[in-house]
Write a protein that holds these residues in place. Structure first.
Motif, mmCIF file in Angstrom:
data_model
loop_
_atom_site.group_PDB
_atom_site.id
_atom_site.type_symbol
_atom_site.label_atom_id
_atom_site.label_comp_id
_atom_site.label_asym_id
_atom_site.label_seq_id
_atom_site.Cartn_x
_atom_site.Cartn_y
_atom_site.Cartn_z
ATOM 1 N N UNK A 94 2.320 10.933 -9.699
ATOM 2 C CA UNK A 94 1.107 10.232 -10.065
ATOM 3 C C UNK A 94 1.401 8.741 -10.169
ATOM 4 N N UNK A 95 0.472 7.935 -9.694
ATOM 5 C CA UNK A 95 0.654 6.484 -9.809
ATOM 6 C C UNK A 95 0.234 5.968 -11.178
ATOM 7 N N UNK A 96 -0.162 6.884 -12.050
ATOM 8 C CA UNK A 96 -0.751 6.460 -13.311
ATOM 9 C C UNK A 96 0.197 5.723 -14.248
ATOM 10 N N UNK B 260 0.294 1.956 -14.643
ATOM 11 C CA UNK B 260 -1.004 1.412 -15.027
ATOM 12 C C UNK B 260 -1.419 1.864 -16.419
ATOM 13 N N UNK B 261 -1.041 3.069 -16.791
ATOM 14 C CA UNK B 261 -1.430 3.550 -18.108
ATOM 15 C C UNK B 261 -0.794 2.666 -19.162
ATOM 16 N N UNK C 63 -4.920 11.988 7.543
ATOM 17 C CA UNK C 63 -5.818 10.901 7.945
ATOM 18 C C UNK C 63 -6.165 10.997 9.423
ATOM 19 N N UNK D 237 0.633 7.098 2.588
ATOM 20 C CA UNK D 237 -0.133 8.304 2.273
ATOM 21 C C UNK D 237 0.662 9.581 2.536
ATOM 22 N N UNK D 238 0.434 10.558 1.719
ATOM 23 C CA UNK D 238 0.875 11.905 2.031
ATOM 24 C C UNK D 238 2.313 12.240 1.709
ATOM 25 N N UNK E 100 4.275 11.734 -1.618
ATOM 26 C CA UNK E 100 4.791 12.199 -2.903
ATOM 27 C C UNK E 100 3.715 12.868 -3.751
ATOM 28 N N UNK E 101 4.154 13.670 -4.698
ATOM 29 C CA UNK E 101 3.248 14.304 -5.652
ATOM 30 C C UNK E 101 3.263 13.528 -6.964
ATOM 31 N N UNK F 201 0.846 -1.204 0.000
ATOM 32 C CA UNK F 201 0.000 0.000 0.000
ATOM 33 C C UNK F 201 0.879 1.252 0.000
ATOM 34 N N UNK G 212 -5.714 8.419 -3.567
ATOM 35 C CA UNK G 212 -4.731 8.194 -4.621
ATOM 36 C C UNK G 212 -5.377 8.445 -5.991
ATOM 37 N N UNK H 171 -7.804 3.783 -14.527
ATOM 38 C CA UNK H 171 -6.979 4.747 -13.822
ATOM 39 C C UNK H 171 -6.996 6.118 -14.464
ATOM 40 N N UNK H 172 -7.259 6.167 -15.774
ATOM 41 C CA UNK H 172 -7.354 7.485 -16.392
ATOM 42 C C UNK H 172 -8.811 7.756 -16.747
ATOM 43 N N UNK I 271 -1.485 18.865 -4.925
ATOM 44 C CA UNK I 271 -1.971 18.293 -3.675
ATOM 45 C C UNK I 271 -1.307 19.075 -2.545
ATOM 46 N N UNK J 244 -2.288 15.746 2.573
ATOM 47 C CA UNK J 244 -3.102 14.535 2.644
ATOM 48 C C UNK J 244 -3.077 14.074 4.088
ATOM 49 N N UNK K 175 -4.395 11.370 -8.597
ATOM 50 C CA UNK K 175 -4.009 11.080 -9.977
ATOM 51 C C UNK K 175 -4.810 11.934 -10.959
ATOM 52 N N UNK L 249 -3.547 15.623 -10.552
ATOM 53 C CA UNK L 249 -2.207 15.891 -11.075
ATOM 54 C C UNK L 249 -2.178 15.872 -12.606
ATOM 55 N N UNK M 39 -2.638 -0.653 -19.383
ATOM 56 C CA UNK M 39 -3.951 -0.679 -20.027
ATOM 57 C C UNK M 39 -3.853 -0.782 -21.539
#
Lengths: 205, 388
Positions: free
Chosen positions: A10-12, A15-16, B176, A4-5, A7-8, A1, B157, B369-370, B171, B174, B161, B164, A19
């Motif tokens: 993107x996790x994309x 995954x991009x 909790x 949280x909190x 990094x800036x 996992x 998250x 995700x997008x 951001x 963040x 995404x 950004x 896809x």
């Protein structure tokens, strides 16, 4: 996992890529293959199935899943299957025994699925296989560069030693001589070092 | 000879614990639907009988009660779960026994179990629309706050995404809070929000703490009409708890709001209140719990059996006219085509619907995700027109 909190970033990205990935599956048609294909489609990948395996991968294949059983490994190993594969390879095994796992690792698998295949676990295996594949690729490149650098450093100090011995000058002066020669001849100091070593070899033989 | 045995179904929602308000509404929506099904003659003449236990919001108890329902009460189908941690606890049980869980709650996606039907929103049916609307109307400098468990992490998250991707998206923080947070946990946070002055706040705080966040937000004097809290879970039930002064101006993304004007919806709300009083506030989770029970009944009527292998083919692809509009179970991923909407709390404490998808709805894409922006049309009404 993700923690949280922090990094800036993107996790994309990972995954991009996933896809749009074109995935080749070498596996006979059965429930396992159906589960794998359906889950890959849910994730959004393009999956192509084929059995028996092709000798050559279709152009633009990004990832390969392949059945690794005794029957398959006894047959002639296709050229794409091996540790220097340019794309991630994920083996599908029926047994988690040492023989099978040894074969899977020696063939350079970046990930393994154990049948019966379940929908959950496929994405994790895929992501880790791609991640490790890219890590290995990056590290291999870096390793090659470092090896070249190290070799060059060794040659330079060997050439320095030759100059110290034959011309009776200091190490610092030897380096200066080599650098001046490199500038004069418009070449690298490594080239000059190699030339000196070569000449010394000829003269001393 | 016709089988007239009653059909036992499991109902597994917490009526105590931190998420009791919403889960109680889900339990009663299920009972309400079961009552309607029985009043209309049951399922092929067989009465539907709920087996209910209160797992008190504790994942281990969901697991234990799911096991008990299946083993001792012989149920084939369980309606249940709110928090992801509780769904994750029940999945191994329904998979082991080859039973079915119908799960009526928005969640973070990236899951598929052949033994689950997901009737709440996936991120592409609530987060994507919320990100799109908020960045367009308020800006993309965002402050994220959530409860400390998997759904908020993953939802934040996903939101990050999306944000950004937007030019100037940033951001700012963040944060909790514990699931059982108290008032004082929010004091420092709202101070920090005020100091950092984001364009909007994205909250994935759930349960009792929701009211505390909105309360602290109002108390420190942040103007909700300029800097609203945007949420995927804050619904009518929480609005009723927190009161109008605190709630007005904040925004929620969900497929269902009580304020949907259709006769179908308003008549159903009236029937529900007549039977169960005013204490339970219908909301997105209530609506999903309600339609999934009817959907199950229709599928079982056709299948003639509620055993997993017989029932599933009749659920997959099935369409239903729900209170939110037409929905359908996607046969490939077991999630549901839904009708995303955005609601903003007005001065009367109701949600004004400020945007909604085309009537054809949005297909679920739990691994998306997008965000492509397809299938999503904003109403051509500026926010000001409906507010105040």
């Amino acid at each position: 996992m993700a923690s949280p909190g922090k990094s800036q970033r993107s996790t994309l990205d990972l995954f991009r890529g996933l896809r749009n990935a074109r995935i080749m599956i070498f596996h006979p048609k059965d429930e396992n293959r159906d589960t794998l294909v359906q889950q890959l489609q849910r994730i959004g990948c393009q999956a192509l199935t084929m059995w028996p395996p092709l000798a050559e991968l279709p152009e633009n294949t990004d990832i390969v899943f392949f059945l690794l059983n005794a029957e398959a490994s006894a047959k002639k190993k296709p050229a794409w299957l091996g540790p220097s594969s340019p794309i991630p390879l994920i083996g599908i095994v029926e047994y988690e025994n040492p023989t099978t796992l040894d074969t899977a690792t020696s063939l350079g698998s970046h990930g393994i699925l154990v049948s019966p295949i379940h929908a959950s676990g496929i994405l994790a295996t895929l992501i880790l296989a791609i991640h490790h594949f890219q890590e290995i690729k990056t590290l291999t490149k870096r390793n090659q560069r470092l090896e070249q650098k190290l070799q060059a450093a060794n040659q330079i100090s060997a050439a320095q030693a030759i100059l110290v011995r034959t011309r009776n000058i200091s190490i610092t002066e030897a380096y200066k001589v080599m650098r001046e020669q490199a500038m004069l001849k418009r070449t690298t100091i490594e080239e000059i070092a190699r030339a000196i070593i070569h000449a010394d070899g000829i003269l001393s033989s | 000879m016709a089988n007239s045995d009653p059909i036992h179904v499991g109902v597994l929602f917490s009526t105590s614990g931190t998420t009791a308000t919403i889960e109680r509404s889900q339990a009663f929506a299920t009972f309400f639907a079961i009552g309607e099904i029985n009043a209309a003659g049951g399922i092929n003449g067989r009465e539907l009988v709920p087996i209910y236990y209160d797992p008190q919001g504790i994942p281990k108890q969901y697991q234990a009660f799911a096991e008990r329902m299946i083993r001792d009460d012989c149920v084939n189908v369980i309606f249940g779960c709110y928090m992801s941690s509780t769904r994750k606890a029940v999945i191994p049980v329904v998979e082991k026994w080859r039973r079915l869980l119908l799960y009526p709650t928005p969640y973070e996606g990236f899951e598929f179990s052949p033994h689950v039907i997901y009737t709440g929103a996936a991120p592409n049916q609530n987060s994507a629309q919320l990100a799109d609307y908020m960045t367009r109307h308020y800006g993309a400098r965002i402050y994220l706050i959530g409860s400390d468990y998997i759904y908020p992490y993953e939802s934040n998250r996903i939101m990050s995404d999306f944000i950004l991707e937007v030019p100037g998206g940033k951001k700012l923080a963040e944060r909790y809070v514990p699931l059982d947070a108290s008032e004082k946990d929010f004091i420092g946070i709202v101070k920090d929000i005020k100091a950092k002055a984001p364009d909007f706040v994205f909250s994935t705080v759930v349960g009792k703490a929701t009211r505390m966040l909105y309360q602290a937000y109002a108390d420190i004097g942040i103007d909700a009409s300029k800097t609203p809290i945007a949420s995927l879970t804050t619904c009518e039930a929480e609005i009723a708890e927190m009161g109008l002064r605190i709630a007005a101006g904040h925004i929620t993304s969900a497929p269902y709001f009580q304020s949907i004007a259709s006769e179908h919806n308003q008549a159903c709300l009236a029937r529900f209140h007549q039977q169960f009083g005013e204490e339970i506030e219908p909301n997105m989770c209530w609506e999903a719990a309600y339609f999934q029970t009817h959907l199950f009944a229709e599928a079982m009527r056709e299948a003639g059996d509620d055993a997993y292998d017989a029932l599933l083919p009749h659920l997959l692809g099935r369409e239903y006219h729900a209170l939110q509009g037409k929905i359908a179970i996607n046969p490939a991923n077991h999630h549901t085509r839904l009708n995303p909407r955005l609601g903003r709390v007005n001065q009367e404490g109701n949600f004004d619907i400020i945007a909604e998808s085309a009537p054809s709805g949005v297909e679920p894409d739990p691994y998306l995700v997008t965000h492509t922006g397809e299938e999503w049309n904003l109403l051509q009404r500026p926010p000001e027109a409906l507010y105040g």
